[in-house]
Scaffold this motif. Sequence first.
Motif, PDB file in Angstrom:
ATOM      1  N   ASP A   1      44.093  -9.718  46.324  1.00  0.00           N
ATOM      2  CA  ASP A   1      44.331 -10.603  47.457  1.00  0.00           C
ATOM      3  C   ASP A   1      45.638 -11.342  47.213  1.00  0.00           C
ATOM      4  O   ASP A   1      45.734 -12.205  46.344  1.00  0.00           O
ATOM      5  CB  ASP A   1      43.179 -11.598  47.604  1.00  0.00           C
ATOM      6  CG  ASP A   1      43.298 -12.458  48.853  1.00  0.00           C
ATOM      7  OD1 ASP A   1      44.426 -12.770  49.251  1.00  0.00           O
ATOM      8  OD2 ASP A   1      42.261 -12.804  49.436  1.00  0.00           O
ATOM      9  N   VAL A   2      46.664 -10.975  47.977  1.00  0.00           N
ATOM     10  CA  VAL A   2      47.978 -11.608  47.835  1.00  0.00           C
ATOM     11  C   VAL A   2      48.344 -12.252  49.164  1.00  0.00           C
ATOM     12  O   VAL A   2      48.452 -11.571  50.192  1.00  0.00           O
ATOM     13  CB  VAL A   2      49.055 -10.576  47.443  1.00  0.00           C
ATOM     14  CG1 VAL A   2      50.406 -11.273  47.256  1.00  0.00           C
ATOM     15  CG2 VAL A   2      48.660  -9.833  46.185  1.00  0.00           C
ATOM     16  N   ASN A   3      48.482 -13.550  49.153  1.00  0.00           N
ATOM     17  CA  ASN A   3      48.814 -14.299  50.370  1.00  0.00           C
ATOM     18  C   ASN A   3      47.814 -14.028  51.494  1.00  0.00           C
ATOM     19  O   ASN A   3      48.165 -13.984  52.678  1.00  0.00           O
ATOM     20  CB  ASN A   3      50.236 -13.954  50.849  1.00  0.00           C
ATOM     21  CG  ASN A   3      51.303 -14.333  49.844  1.00  0.00           C
ATOM     22  OD1 ASN A   3      51.173 -15.326  49.127  1.00  0.00           O
ATOM     23  ND2 ASN A   3      52.361 -13.539  49.778  1.00  0.00           N
ATOM     24  N   GLY A   4      46.553 -13.841  51.112  1.00  0.00           N
ATOM     25  CA  GLY A   4      45.512 -13.642  52.105  1.00  0.00           C
ATOM     26  C   GLY A   4      45.398 -12.235  52.640  1.00  0.00           C
ATOM     27  O   GLY A   4      44.636 -11.988  53.584  1.00  0.00           O
ATOM     28  N   HIS A   5      46.108 -11.285  52.026  1.00  0.00           N
ATOM     29  CA  HIS A   5      46.070  -9.896  52.488  1.00  0.00           C
ATOM     30  C   HIS A   5      45.710  -8.977  51.318  1.00  0.00           C
ATOM     31  O   HIS A   5      46.138  -9.205  50.173  1.00  0.00           O
ATOM     32  CB  HIS A   5      47.420  -9.480  53.061  1.00  0.00           C
ATOM     33  CG  HIS A   5      47.846 -10.269  54.253  1.00  0.00           C
ATOM     34  ND1 HIS A   5      47.260 -10.128  55.488  1.00  0.00           N
ATOM     35  CD2 HIS A   5      48.807 -11.223  54.397  1.00  0.00           C
ATOM     36  CE1 HIS A   5      47.842 -10.948  56.348  1.00  0.00           C
ATOM     37  NE2 HIS A   5      48.778 -11.627  55.713  1.00  0.00           N
ATOM     38  N   ALA A   6      44.950  -7.944  51.609  1.00  0.00           N
ATOM     39  CA  ALA A   6      44.618  -6.945  50.600  1.00  0.00           C
ATOM     40  C   ALA A   6      45.868  -6.161  50.233  1.00  0.00           C
ATOM     41  O   ALA A   6      46.538  -5.605  51.108  1.00  0.00           O
ATOM     42  CB  ALA A   6      43.537  -6.001  51.116  1.00  0.00           C
ATOM     43  N   THR A   7      46.188  -6.119  48.940  1.00  0.00           N
ATOM     44  CA  THR A   7      47.384  -5.446  48.449  1.00  0.00           C
ATOM     45  C   THR A   7      46.984  -4.396  47.434  1.00  0.00           C
ATOM     46  O   THR A   7      46.255  -4.688  46.469  1.00  0.00           O
ATOM     47  CB  THR A   7      48.344  -6.459  47.789  1.00  0.00           C
ATOM     48  OG1 THR A   7      48.771  -7.411  48.763  1.00  0.00           O
ATOM     49  CG2 THR A   7      49.563  -5.754  47.206  1.00  0.00           C
TER      50      THR A   7
ATOM     51  N   VAL B   1      52.984  -0.968  43.151  1.00  0.00           N
ATOM     52  CA  VAL B   1      52.508  -1.628  44.364  1.00  0.00           C
ATOM     53  C   VAL B   1      52.908  -0.869  45.629  1.00  0.00           C
ATOM     54  O   VAL B   1      53.959  -0.220  45.670  1.00  0.00           O
ATOM     55  CB  VAL B   1      53.052  -3.076  44.407  1.00  0.00           C
ATOM     56  CG1 VAL B   1      54.575  -3.085  44.548  1.00  0.00           C
ATOM     57  CG2 VAL B   1      52.390  -3.889  45.500  1.00  0.00           C
ATOM     58  N   ASP B   2      52.061  -0.952  46.645  1.00  0.00           N
ATOM     59  CA  ASP B   2      52.452  -0.660  48.023  1.00  0.00           C
ATOM     60  C   ASP B   2      52.896  -1.987  48.624  1.00  0.00           C
ATOM     61  O   ASP B   2      52.101  -2.947  48.667  1.00  0.00           O
ATOM     62  CB  ASP B   2      51.282  -0.118  48.843  1.00  0.00           C
ATOM     63  CG  ASP B   2      50.972   1.347  48.575  1.00  0.00           C
ATOM     64  OD1 ASP B   2      51.691   1.979  47.776  1.00  0.00           O
ATOM     65  OD2 ASP B   2      49.993   1.848  49.161  1.00  0.00           O
ATOM     66  N   LEU B   3      54.133  -2.086  49.055  1.00  0.00           N
ATOM     67  CA  LEU B   3      54.599  -3.327  49.659  1.00  0.00           C
ATOM     68  C   LEU B   3      53.763  -3.663  50.899  1.00  0.00           C
ATOM     69  O   LEU B   3      53.148  -2.779  51.506  1.00  0.00           O
ATOM     70  CB  LEU B   3      56.070  -3.203  50.043  1.00  0.00           C
ATOM     71  CG  LEU B   3      57.070  -3.180  48.881  1.00  0.00           C
ATOM     72  CD1 LEU B   3      58.474  -2.868  49.387  1.00  0.00           C
ATOM     73  CD2 LEU B   3      57.066  -4.507  48.114  1.00  0.00           C
ATOM     74  N   PRO B   4      53.705  -4.930  51.279  1.00  0.00           N
ATOM     75  CA  PRO B   4      52.910  -5.312  52.454  1.00  0.00           C
ATOM     76  C   PRO B   4      53.278  -4.479  53.684  1.00  0.00           C
ATOM     77  O   PRO B   4      54.453  -4.180  53.929  1.00  0.00           O
ATOM     78  CB  PRO B   4      53.281  -6.780  52.664  1.00  0.00           C
ATOM     79  CG  PRO B   4      53.670  -7.264  51.304  1.00  0.00           C
ATOM     80  CD  PRO B   4      54.342  -6.098  50.650  1.00  0.00           C
TER      81      PRO B   4
ATOM     82  N   GLU C   1      47.871  -4.433  53.248  1.00  0.00           N
ATOM     83  CA  GLU C   1      47.856  -5.135  54.521  1.00  0.00           C
ATOM     84  C   GLU C   1      48.983  -6.168  54.579  1.00  0.00           C
ATOM     85  O   GLU C   1      49.704  -6.383  53.614  1.00  0.00           O
ATOM     86  CB  GLU C   1      46.506  -5.840  54.707  1.00  0.00           C
ATOM     87  CG  GLU C   1      45.312  -4.902  54.735  1.00  0.00           C
ATOM     88  CD  GLU C   1      43.987  -5.646  54.805  1.00  0.00           C
ATOM     89  OE1 GLU C   1      44.000  -6.890  54.644  1.00  0.00           O
ATOM     90  OE2 GLU C   1      42.953  -4.991  55.025  1.00  0.00           O
ATOM     91  N   GLY C   2      49.094  -6.801  55.735  1.00  0.00           N
ATOM     92  CA  GLY C   2      50.071  -7.868  55.913  1.00  0.00           C
ATOM     93  C   GLY C   2      51.345  -7.385  56.565  1.00  0.00           C
ATOM     94  O   GLY C   2      51.620  -6.186  56.613  1.00  0.00           O
TER      95      GLY C   2
END
Length: 268
Positions: free
Chosen positions: A4-10, A56-59, A65-66
């Motif tokens: 959970d990064v900044n409220g989005h699934a990463t 990582v997959d970027l937002p 997500e995000g």
Amino acid sequence: MLLDVNGHATYCYTGGKTLDSAKPTVVFIHGVLNDHSVWILQSRWFANHGWNVLAVDLPGHCKSEGPPPATVEEAAAFVVALLDAAGVQKAALVGHSFGSLIALETAARSPERVTHLALVGTAYPMTVSPALLDGALNDPQRAISMVNTFSHSLLAPPPSSLGPGTWLYGGSRALMRRVLASNLNANVFHIGFKACNDYANGEAAMAKVQCPTLFLLGAADQMTPPRATRTLTSKAAHAKVVTVDAGHALMTEAPDEVLFALGAFLKS
């Protein structure tokens, strides 16, 4: 692995390993219209040789997500938030193309968090031609073909990458189409290219970097030619330059050379 990064699934690929606080961590950051899979060989090797891996997959890309980051600075803030979400205090950053600018800006903003900085297929300024910017916005399929023509100096990779006979151009084109289609609400192609083109903090950022820096370049790179790194290398306090026989798609065109260069650098 989902964080959970900044409220989005990463999504982060970890090489099939669980994060271990006793191990050093390396974060792999992809470029425009790519995802974590471009680091398949390198991320798996490090995961099996004593490292925590966060590829990582970027937002807004594929499994994450995000909203996609509209600027390099915004993406750098995301990387710091990613480290926080993973409970990682310090990490080595490895970025390709757009990802290299993100890694650079992160290392400048949070020098205490970055142990090593590897800039793969980088340039500054990372100018994108008006034709490609327009194509990414208005005719993305044609622009994808253009990018792949400029990005590859080989048609098939050595066996250590994706296997003998793999068609690099076709595989990369398929990946870019998949990434573009993964976000129906935003054109991550144009957003990423515009972020590269608009980034104006490279020299100032490089001057703030405190960790060792590797410039890993492709001798036949037409997207970010080696000569376009001179501005950054002249500002780097602890720089090493390694040039391999490849185009912009270094990780698949010269997989062993890229892996060996990263392995040697991260041991230092």
